[in-house]
Write an enzyme that holds these catalytic residues in place. Structure first.
Site, mmCIF file in Angstrom:
data_model
loop_
_atom_site.group_PDB
_atom_site.id
_atom_site.type_symbol
_atom_site.label_atom_id
_atom_site.label_comp_id
_atom_site.label_asym_id
_atom_site.label_seq_id
_atom_site.Cartn_x
_atom_site.Cartn_y
_atom_site.Cartn_z
ATOM 1 N N HIS A 1 58.663 52.047 76.656
ATOM 2 C CA HIS A 1 58.904 53.392 77.500
ATOM 3 C C HIS A 1 57.595 53.475 78.628
ATOM 4 C CE1 HIS A 1 62.383 54.577 75.194
ATOM 5 N NE2 HIS A 1 61.622 54.419 73.902
ATOM 6 N N ASP B 1 62.573 51.838 79.604
ATOM 7 C CA ASP B 1 62.739 52.748 80.659
ATOM 8 C C ASP B 1 61.411 53.088 81.432
ATOM 9 O OD1 ASP B 1 61.777 54.673 78.822
ATOM 10 O OD2 ASP B 1 63.575 55.574 78.753
HETATM 11 O O1 9MR Z 1 67.014 58.874 73.164
HETATM 12 C C1 9MR Z 1 67.022 59.419 71.855
HETATM 13 C C2 9MR Z 1 67.422 61.095 72.059
HETATM 14 O O2 9MR Z 1 68.673 61.231 72.541
HETATM 15 C C3 9MR Z 1 67.084 61.808 70.898
HETATM 16 O O3 9MR Z 1 66.985 63.342 71.144
HETATM 17 C C4 9MR Z 1 65.725 61.214 70.371
HETATM 18 C C5 9MR Z 1 65.525 61.888 69.033
HETATM 19 O O4 9MR Z 1 64.404 61.589 68.384
HETATM 20 O O5 9MR Z 1 65.761 60.008 70.169
HETATM 21 C C6 9MR Z 1 65.753 59.196 71.359
HETATM 22 O O6 9MR Z 1 65.333 57.789 71.050
HETATM 23 C C7 9MR Z 1 64.417 57.323 70.499
HETATM 24 C C8 9MR Z 1 64.517 56.413 69.659
HETATM 25 O O7 9MR Z 1 65.434 56.394 68.712
HETATM 26 C C9 9MR Z 1 63.182 55.786 69.151
HETATM 27 N N1 9MR Z 1 62.352 55.687 70.265
HETATM 28 C C10 9MR Z 1 62.145 56.813 71.165
HETATM 29 C C11 9MR Z 1 63.320 57.127 71.772
HETATM 30 C C12 9MR Z 1 63.069 58.200 72.847
HETATM 31 O O8 9MR Z 1 62.661 59.347 72.117
#
Ligand code: 9MR
Length: 470
Positions: free
Chosen positions: A239, A270
């Site tokens: 990220h 991203d």
């Molecule tokens: O994209 C995901 C988001 O919809 C959720 O709210 C969030 C909650 O923890 O998790 C996001 O995905 C995460 C992924 O599972 C692990 N790495 C970080 C991602 C971005 O937060």
């Protein structure tokens, strides 16, 4: 293979393909030719190109048609996480995870499983557990979920985000407190349940080779390989934003992990930004992966900018209307170039050389984004606050609360959460007895200005709208 021979080969191959197709199927649509979509272009070098999918968006035809056309590896954005799959202990719920899996498989795509064990997004019943009881509950979860999906998952993120942001050691969590061996125990349980799935360790801020966190994970993987702990791959979430930028030594990092004998996968890519700068960074990431044989694929964390957990950073390949961005074109071109960097970079360093300057990554890129929604202004009140639901999945949701000062500036705020809200994962604020007070750094808000905090909630989401601020 040299850059020029790769591109010649690619050109000859596509010319041949066009001649052959033209001779046999006169109506073939050129847009479907090899290399014209991300998945086709990645397949030319035997790699996949994936995206995260949210089950509730699959009936949005713009979303699902882009996803179907461009990607051939699918990750459930939230639906296979612990809170979604085991909402109450030993009571497993697979409907949304299965919906994504079935959509992917019926469209000929493979699936990355995300995630079997994680300190975050645990179901409420697990959050309060500790010791042997928690260890057993975690192992049971890994076993049950991996068994349910047995034979259908390309790779599992067995353990997610277990390293601390600084210092190179483990992150404190209820799982970590069950003993250092919790990670290898999870991997062994996953292998026993689904011997065909590749088993990955997945984390963020492990992209820069000089960072202590990268070194911590590297040393764990090295140790696991030396002791025969079943690990097959390492996921780099990647990220990227200004606080945690794409590092120029990214390729070195991928190469050094690969040299341990694991696959490397870019799992949640991203890149915040826009225009040519964003496009160039995407191309660099693709070139780095394609330069490393063991880098088997790239997954972006969402389809359109509006689908992103960080939508305000416009970090994805399609805009909110589903149009291809410059970053899409540069990604596709980089995939079609077959691993030749657009901007020839210095060859990577010797993977056996340890980093000289282990530093700490500057920020935590997983801090959720702020919500652009403006709360209603109340000129008489000291502050107003409004709650928005950023995302929801079976068993949980992510909320953002915007706190706005009235006609005078404020120095400290208190927001009362709606009754029934349950969270153990809140950022940019301090929670006690259902009331969130400002964090040390965001209490001062100028007149008419706002700040935000967020949390991941358990259960069903409260309704969006005004909440009490004082
Ligand atoms: O994209 C995901 C988001 O919809 C959720 O709210 C969030 C909650 O923890 O998790 C996001 O995905 C995460 C992924 O599972 C692990 N790495 C970080 C991602 C971005 O937060």
């Amino acid at each position: 293979m040299t850059p020029s021979s790769m591109s010649r080969r690619a050109r000859v191959a596509s010319a041949l393909a066009i001649v052959t197709l033209g001779a046999t199927i006169a109506t073939t649509i050129p847009a479907q030719a090899a290399g014209s979509t991300l998945q086709a272009a990645a397949s030319e070098s035997g790699r996949y190109f994936g995206t995260a999918i949210a089950a509730f968006k699959l009936n949005d035809s713009t979303y699902s048609s882009i996803a179907n056309r461009e990607f051939n590896m699918i990750t459930a954005e939230n639906e296979m996480k612990m809170d979604a799959t085991e909402p109450s202990q030993n009571n497993f719920s697979y409907s949304s995870g299965d919906q994504i899996l079935n959509w992917a498989r019926s469209n000929g795509k493979r699936v990355r499983g995300h995630a079997l064990a994680w300190h975050s997004q645990q179901p409420g019943w697990m959050q309060n557990m500790s010791g042997t009881q928690l260890r057993n509950a975690m192992l049971n979860h890994v076993t049950q979920v991996a068994t349910h999906y047995k034979g259908k998952i390309y790779a599992w993120d067995v353990v997610n985000e277990a390293y601390a942001d600084s210092g190179g050691g483990r992150r404190d969590s209820n799982l970590q407190r069950t003993g250092d061996d919790w990670i290898e125990a999870a991997f062994r349980a996953a292998r026993a349940a689904d011997p065909g799935a590749k088993l990955c360790y997945n984390d963020y801020n492990t992209d820069n080779w000089t960072w202590a966190k990268t070194q911590g994970v590297y040393n764990m993987v090295k140790d696991f390989k030396a002791r025969g702990v079943p690990i097959d791959c390492v996921g780099f979430q990647s990220h990227f934003n200004s606080g945690s930028p794409y590092p120029s030594n990214y390729r070195t990092t991928l190469q050094n992990f690969a040299a341990l004998g694991v696959e490397v996968q870019i799992t949640e890519l991203d890149i915040e930004g826009s225009g040519q700068q964003q496009a160039q960074t995407y191309a660099n990431v693709v070139a780095d992966c394609l330069a490393v044989k063991a880098c088997t694929g790239i997954t972006v964390w969402g389809v359109r900018d509006s689908d992103s957990w960080r939508s305000s950073g416009t970090p994805l390949l399609f805009d909110g209307s589903g149009n291809k961005k410059a970053a899409y074109t540069s990604t596709l071109d980089a995939l079609n170039r077959g691993g030749v960097p657009t901007d020839p970079t210095t060859p990577p360093t010797d993977p056996t050389t340890p980093p000289t300057d282990p530093t700490t990554p500057p920020t935590d890129p997983t801090t959720p984004p702020t919500d652009p929604t403006t709360p209603p202004t109340d000129p008489t009140g000291r502050c107003t606050a409004s709650l928005a639901i950023a995302n929801a999945w079976p068993g949980g949701y992510q909320a953002t609360v915007t706190v706005k000062a009235g006609s005078s500036s404020i120095n400290g705020w208190r927001v009362t959460l709606p009754s029934g809200v349950s969270t153990s994962n809140l950022w940019n604020g301090v929670l006690a007895n259902g009331v969130v007070t400002n964090a040390p750094y965001n209490g001062s808000v100028g007149a008419g200005q706002s700040t935000t905090f967020g949390f991941v909630g358990n259960g069903s989401a409260p309704s969006a709208g005004s909440v009490t601020c004082a």
